[in-house]
Motif scaffolding. Structure first.
Motif, PDB file in Angstrom:
ATOM      1  N   SER A 141       0.823  -1.214   0.000  1.00  0.00           N
ATOM      2  CA  SER A 141       0.000   0.000   0.000  1.00  0.00           C
ATOM      3  C   SER A 141       0.857   1.263   0.000  1.00  0.00           C
ATOM      4  N   LYS A 142       1.989   1.204   0.661  1.00  0.00           N
ATOM      5  CA  LYS A 142       2.881   2.376   0.696  1.00  0.00           C
ATOM      6  C   LYS A 142       3.513   2.644  -0.669  1.00  0.00           C
ATOM      7  N   ILE A 143       3.648   1.588  -1.464  1.00  0.00           N
ATOM      8  CA  ILE A 143       4.282   1.714  -2.779  1.00  0.00           C
ATOM      9  C   ILE A 143       3.273   2.041  -3.875  1.00  0.00           C
ATOM     10  N   ALA A 144       2.071   1.486  -3.765  1.00  0.00           N
ATOM     11  CA  ALA A 144       1.096   1.535  -4.867  1.00  0.00           C
ATOM     12  C   ALA A 144       0.697   2.964  -5.228  1.00  0.00           C
ATOM     13  N   HIS A 145       0.457   3.166  -6.519  1.00  0.00           N
ATOM     14  CA  HIS A 145       0.023   4.462  -7.033  1.00  0.00           C
ATOM     15  C   HIS A 145      -1.500   4.561  -7.080  1.00  0.00           C
TER      16      HIS A 145
END
Length: 374
Positions: A141-145
């Motif tokens: 979730s921290k990475i997703a755009h």
């Protein structure tokens, strides 16, 4: 035209990605590539064959007795070298919370490729349960755009983590896959499946059991088996318990030693089409599977969840599922109520499925098209 990669590795991921792959392949605005890591080799291949999904990149990553450290590092390296370094992608789609998801998201981030997370926002709020899935989805979730959430509860979880942009509530693609799969079975293999399971008496009430998660190994699984034995003895003439036994020795050995009743049918693990067909022909389902918690309500099947904690509380709150854990008394009591009380059964079986109506894949595609600025 956008070039997109669908990346997955396990059977549940393949099931939930299949309707998306089909939907995007039909739209001329996208060039679609499929990459698989094959965390579940045989089970993955069954789903790919059933849904007729062509694979462009097959990493075949699994080795015997592989540690999480080895699997994760190996995945990042192979995803990068064997896929991402060979083509330029606008988006990489990952689904859920497996090690493939985390590794795929991280490898894409390092290449500055936008990650789209399907089934975003699920949380148990315990980083060690399920392990390592809870941490996988938090980090992804921290990475997703872009975050496509199955329910508002999932979106609210992201909001609490200060993830407020590009969050969409669209339902769960597992329902799309379920409806597609049942149509395929109806058109091609219904009679074959009836013959295949002729040893099961479908004139009786069928209780389908699936149990394989790590947290149920040992004493919890023994208590679940004791509950099944009591249910079997109490409803000897009216039910059949059908249990596709997982091949993990922590489950298989105990199941075959304890569950020795004529009306308990221990069978081999089911392919996806067999599983959804069996679900559709069951009266109720006892499971520790996340996917089945989502699917069964669309078939009107009450679910008893054999877990102490579930990240899919929407089903419990909507009344489609009951959390019983491995507690023998709870399992026996709730199963007995569902078998004996028609009004209680009807209330649960007719509750509205909170995970969608089978149109999630189309919603996701339309959102991507409408927001080409992402």
């Amino acid at each position: 035209m956008k070039k997109i990669l669908f990346l997955f590795g396990t059977r549940p991921e393949a099931i939930k990605m299949a309707p998306l792959v089909k939907t995007f392949c039909l739209d001329f605005n996208f060039t679609v590539k499929v990459g698989v890591t094959a965390q579940h080799r045989e089970m993955l291949d069954q789903v790919l064959d059933f849904f007729k999904i062509d694979v462009d990149y097959d990493l075949n990553i699994m080795k015997p007795n592989q540690s999480l450290h080895e699997l994760t590092s190996g995945l990042i390296l192979k995803i990068t070298e064997d896929i991402l370094n060979k083509e330029d992608f606008d988006y990489v789609f990952v689904q859920g919370d497996t090690t493939t998801v985390l590794a795929g998201a991280l490898a894409s981030f390092y290449k500055k490729i936008k990650v789209i997370h399907i089934e975003a926002g699920l949380r148990s709020h315990d980083i060690y349960s399920p392990f390592p899935e809870e941490m996988n989805r938090i980090l992804t979730s921290k990475i997703a755009h872009i975050h496509f959430c199955p329910t508002q509860t999932a979106a609210d979880n992201l909001d609490r983590e200060d993830l407020k942009n590009n969050v969409f509530v669209v339902g769960n693609t597992v329902i799309d896959a379920l409806l597609l799969g049942l149509d395929e079975i109806k058109n091609s293999s219904e009679s074959n499946l009836i013959n295949k399971y002729s040893n099961i008496d479908f004139n009786k009430k069928i209780i389908l059991v699936t149990c394989h998660r790590r947290e149920n190994f040992g004493k919890p699984f023994e208590e679940i088996c004791d509950a099944l034995l009591e249910i079997s003895d109490s409803f000897k003439e009216t039910i059949q318990i059908v249990y596709p036994v997982h091949l993990n020795p922590n489950i298989m050995k105990i199941a075959h030693e304890k569950l020795t009743r004529d009306n308990i049918k221990l069978i081999s693990p089911l392919d996806y089409p067999d599983l959804i067909w069996m679900m559709n022909h069951s009266n109720l389902i006892l499971t520790d599977s996340g996917g089945i918690q989502e699917e069964a309500p669309s078939l009107g099947k009450p679910v008893l969840v054999l877990r102490e904690i579930t990240e899919r509380m929407e089903g419990v709150e909507a009344g489609t599922a009951i959390l019983v854990g491995s507690n023998k008394e709870k399992i026996v009591a709730e199963t007995s109520m569902l078998l004996l009380d028609d009004s209680y059964y009807s209330k649960i079986s007719k509750a509205v499925n909170p995970y969608g109506d089978g149109t999630t894949s189309e919603k996701i595609k339309e959102i991507i098209l409408a927001n080409d600025c992402y």
